[in-house]
Write a protein that holds these residues in place. Structure first.
Motif, mmCIF file in Angstrom:
data_model
loop_
_atom_site.group_PDB
_atom_site.id
_atom_site.type_symbol
_atom_site.label_atom_id
_atom_site.label_comp_id
_atom_site.label_asym_id
_atom_site.label_seq_id
_atom_site.Cartn_x
_atom_site.Cartn_y
_atom_site.Cartn_z
ATOM 1 N N ASN A 187 46.973 37.165 55.538
ATOM 2 C CA ASN A 187 47.677 36.023 54.936
ATOM 3 C C ASN A 187 46.882 35.431 53.775
ATOM 4 O O ASN A 187 47.447 35.086 52.731
ATOM 5 C CB ASN A 187 47.951 34.943 55.988
ATOM 6 N N ARG A 227 46.931 37.699 50.625
ATOM 7 C CA ARG A 227 48.191 37.712 49.869
ATOM 8 C C ARG A 227 48.088 36.835 48.623
ATOM 9 O O ARG A 227 48.709 37.115 47.612
ATOM 10 C CB ARG A 227 49.338 37.208 50.734
ATOM 11 N N ARG A 228 47.300 35.796 48.702
ATOM 12 C CA ARG A 228 47.137 34.883 47.565
ATOM 13 C C ARG A 228 46.232 35.469 46.487
ATOM 14 O O ARG A 228 46.102 34.913 45.409
ATOM 15 C CB ARG A 228 46.534 33.558 48.045
ATOM 16 N N ARG A 229 45.591 36.585 46.805
ATOM 17 C CA ARG A 229 44.608 37.169 45.891
ATOM 18 C C ARG A 229 45.051 38.536 45.381
ATOM 19 O O ARG A 229 44.220 39.363 45.023
ATOM 20 C CB ARG A 229 43.249 37.291 46.600
ATOM 21 N N TRP A 230 46.355 38.767 45.346
ATOM 22 C CA TRP A 230 46.839 40.079 44.931
ATOM 23 C C TRP A 230 46.379 40.429 43.518
ATOM 24 O O TRP A 230 46.034 41.555 43.230
ATOM 25 C CB TRP A 230 48.354 40.164 45.043
ATOM 26 N N ARG A 240 56.032 42.672 50.492
ATOM 27 C CA ARG A 240 54.758 42.210 51.040
ATOM 28 C C ARG A 240 54.471 42.798 52.421
ATOM 29 O O ARG A 240 53.353 43.220 52.701
ATOM 30 C CB ARG A 240 54.783 40.680 51.121
#
Length: 200
Positions: free
Chosen positions: A88, A91-94, A143
């Motif tokens: 989780n 996901r913010r660091r794709w 995702r």
């Protein structure tokens, strides 16, 4: 619930299951870090590099400690739960992850026997294109497919553990992994053909 206790000055503490550590006090929870931080760091480093992985792993345990009351105490192994939290956060660091893949492509060493500068250049071009295609495929995946694929490939979790990590049914894991693999197969054969044409 088994508590942490010291038998003697020279004896190590007696430690229970992960579930006991999660539901225990802050000191016990710290032992959970000692037990699983290495595996989580390897997974995160594989996605975003070692330096960023350190921050992600620290965040994983902060989130886990705050959410420890939600942990299913019937699960003796907390690692899938921790992988879920890590996923989780990742996901913010794709964008960082994709940039890392691109940087890796540029740094790929030549294959054995590639002593000639022209051959090294071709090999690097092929490797860069290969990584570009994989990165593009990962970026275009839904995702869930990407998360399932990377937990399977980098964390080496089985279907049941991935299901636990992402809080989804095992059947959903199977179908997501099947679709993710198909996406990669659809991309990579075209690259392989191009490679053969370029070297012929």
């Amino acid at each position: 619930m088994t508590s942490l206790r010291s038998v003697g000055d020279s004896d190590p503490p007696v430690v229970g299951s992960d579930a006991e550590l999660v539901t225990g006090d802050a000191e016990q929870f710290g032992l959970l870090f000692d037990r699983h931080a290495g595996a989580l760091h390897r997974y995160c480093a594989g996605r975003v590099g070692a330096e960023v992985a350190e921050d992600v792993v620290a965040d994983v345990f902060c989130v886990a400690f705050k959410q420890r009351d939600r942990y299913d105490a019937d699960r003796a192994n907390a690692l899938p739960w921790l992988y879920g939290i890590a996923t989780n956060l990742l996901r913010r660091r794709w964008r960082q992850e994709a940039a890392r893949y691109r940087a890796m492509a540029k740094a790929v060493p030549p294959l054995a026997g590639g002593d000639e500068p022209a051959l090294r250049a071709v090999e690097r071009t092929h490797a860069a294109e290969y990584v570009r295609l994989i990165t593009s495929a990962l970026g275009q995946m839904p995702r869930r497919q990407r998360d399932v694929l990377l937990l399977f490939a980098l964390a080496d979790l089985d279907y049941g553990e991935i299901a636990t990590a992402l809080a989804i049914p095992v059947g959903t894991v199977r179908s997501a992994l099947h679709r993710a693999r198909k996406r990669l197969r659809d991309v990579l054969p075209a690259h392989a053909d191009t490679s053969q044409e370029m070297t012929s």
